[in-house]
Design a protein around this motif. Structure first.
Motif, PDB file in Angstrom:
ATOM      1  N   ARG A   4      40.124  29.224  56.832  1.00 10.91           N
ATOM      2  CA  ARG A   4      39.715  28.143  57.299  1.00 10.91           C
ATOM      3  C   ARG A   4      40.511  28.007  58.793  1.00 10.91           C
ATOM      4  O   ARG A   4      41.742  27.913  58.781  1.00 10.91           O
ATOM      5  N   PRO A   5      40.066  27.999  60.014  1.00 14.14           N
ATOM      6  CA  PRO A   5      40.480  27.696  61.284  1.00 14.14           C
ATOM      7  C   PRO A   5      41.282  26.551  61.543  1.00 14.14           C
ATOM      8  O   PRO A   5      40.667  25.554  61.089  1.00 14.14           O
ATOM      9  N   ARG A   6      42.647  26.546  62.007  1.00 16.27           N
ATOM     10  CA  ARG A   6      43.293  25.505  62.229  1.00 16.27           C
ATOM     11  C   ARG A   6      43.428  25.219  63.826  1.00 16.27           C
ATOM     12  O   ARG A   6      43.967  24.263  64.432  1.00 16.27           O
ATOM     13  N   ARG A   7      43.872  26.444  64.379  1.00 18.10           N
ATOM     14  CA  ARG A   7      44.056  26.425  65.800  1.00 18.10           C
ATOM     15  C   ARG A   7      43.088  27.443  66.376  1.00 18.10           C
ATOM     16  O   ARG A   7      43.202  28.586  66.286  1.00 18.10           O
ATOM     17  N   VAL A   8      42.175  26.850  67.307  1.00 18.06           N
ATOM     18  CA  VAL A   8      40.792  27.647  67.573  1.00 18.06           C
ATOM     19  C   VAL A   8      40.867  27.518  69.263  1.00 18.06           C
ATOM     20  O   VAL A   8      40.909  26.222  69.764  1.00 18.06           O
ATOM     21  N   PRO A  28      41.750  18.047  66.118  1.00 16.57           N
ATOM     22  CA  PRO A  28      41.676  17.494  67.551  1.00 16.57           C
ATOM     23  C   PRO A  28      41.268  18.337  68.488  1.00 16.57           C
ATOM     24  O   PRO A  28      41.645  19.694  68.586  1.00 16.57           O
ATOM     25  N   VAL A  29      40.542  17.942  69.767  1.00 12.79           N
ATOM     26  CA  VAL A  29      40.108  18.574  70.764  1.00 12.79           C
ATOM     27  C   VAL A  29      40.945  18.482  71.827  1.00 12.79           C
ATOM     28  O   VAL A  29      40.991  17.048  72.332  1.00 12.79           O
ATOM     29  N   ARG A  62      49.502  31.388  69.871  1.00 11.86           N
ATOM     30  CA  ARG A  62      49.379  30.347  68.748  1.00 11.86           C
ATOM     31  C   ARG A  62      48.212  30.064  68.237  1.00 11.86           C
ATOM     32  O   ARG A  62      48.196  29.445  66.870  1.00 11.86           O
ATOM     33  N   ALA A  63      47.146  30.612  68.556  1.00 16.54           N
ATOM     34  CA  ALA A  63      45.819  30.298  67.887  1.00 16.54           C
ATOM     35  C   ALA A  63      45.465  31.294  66.682  1.00 16.54           C
ATOM     36  O   ALA A  63      46.168  32.446  66.582  1.00 16.54           O
ATOM     37  N   ASP A 102      49.893  21.744  64.569  1.00 17.21           N
ATOM     38  CA  ASP A 102      49.405  22.666  63.553  1.00 17.21           C
ATOM     39  C   ASP A 102      48.003  22.652  63.512  1.00 17.21           C
ATOM     40  O   ASP A 102      47.439  23.506  62.912  1.00 17.21           O
ATOM     41  N   ALA A 103      47.369  21.785  64.091  1.00 19.00           N
ATOM     42  CA  ALA A 103      45.770  21.967  64.219  1.00 19.00           C
ATOM     43  C   ALA A 103      45.275  21.351  65.682  1.00 19.00           C
ATOM     44  O   ALA A 103      45.613  20.374  66.141  1.00 19.00           O
TER      45      ALA A 103
END
Length: 186
Positions: free
Chosen positions: A11-15, A39-40, A87-88, A69-70
């Motif tokens: 599951r992506p967390r840092r996209v 968050p964006v 970091r992604a 972290d997200a």
């Protein structure tokens, strides 16, 4: 490199969302953020100060949001790309056809200008006639840089082997990918 139909390993967390000007990076970042409840952060809002000058706090702001972290954000601005890739955990590459991206950027530019839309920190699109006189006009910039990521993303794939990269080549790929996120991933 994955496609829209390939399952994500986690599951992506840092996209990161990469793409040419007009590819829909910001819209895609918002869609991913909504699907994954992340968050964006919009990079243009961090980068552009008044009169289109770079904000001195830009890199500190990138450092701050990307150390959490997200998050979801666009992969743009050369100074920030390395840090963000480090970091992604996932990069979504919107590698759409040039006619699609150029049509989008042209429509968006005309719409913003006709509506006199304020963008970031009081900035507005340049007058339309300046496309003929200003080499940095957004339409000329979009044309000149339209293939930039075709070299950069494969390079990142080599230098960041743990980064999951998903390449989306068509509008239908974008919709399938987001639907897959909404349906749930590992």
């Amino acid at each position: 490199m994955l496609t829209a139909d390939d399952p994500l390993p986690n599951r992506p967390r840092r996209v990161l969302v990469a793409g040419a000007t007009g590819s829909g990076k910001t819209t895609m970042a918002r869609r991913i953020g909504a699907a994954l409840e992340l968050p964006v952060t919009e990079m243009d809002a961090l980068h552009h100060g008044p009169a289109w000058t770079p904000r001195p706090e830009f890199m500190a702001d990138v450092e701050a949001f990307s150390s959490t972290d997200a998050w979801v954000s666009e992969w743009q601005y050369p100074d920030a790309r390395g840090l963000l890739a480090d970091r992604a955990d996932t990069m979504v590459w919107l590698d759409l056809p040039t006619p699609v991206t150029m049509t989008r950027v042209a429509r968006r530019t005309v719409r913003r200008r006709l509506r006199d839309e304020e963008l970031w920190n009081g900035n507005k699109e340049a007058p339309l006639h300046t496309v003929f006189t200003d080499p940095e006009h957004i339409l000329r910039w979009a044309w000149r840089t339209r293939h930039l990521l075709r070299d950069l993303v494969p390079e990142v794939e080599v230098t960041h082997p743990g980064l999951v990269i998903v390449r989306l080549r068509h509008r239908s790929d974008v919709d399938r990918f987001v639907s897959g996120l909404s349906a749930g991933v590992a």
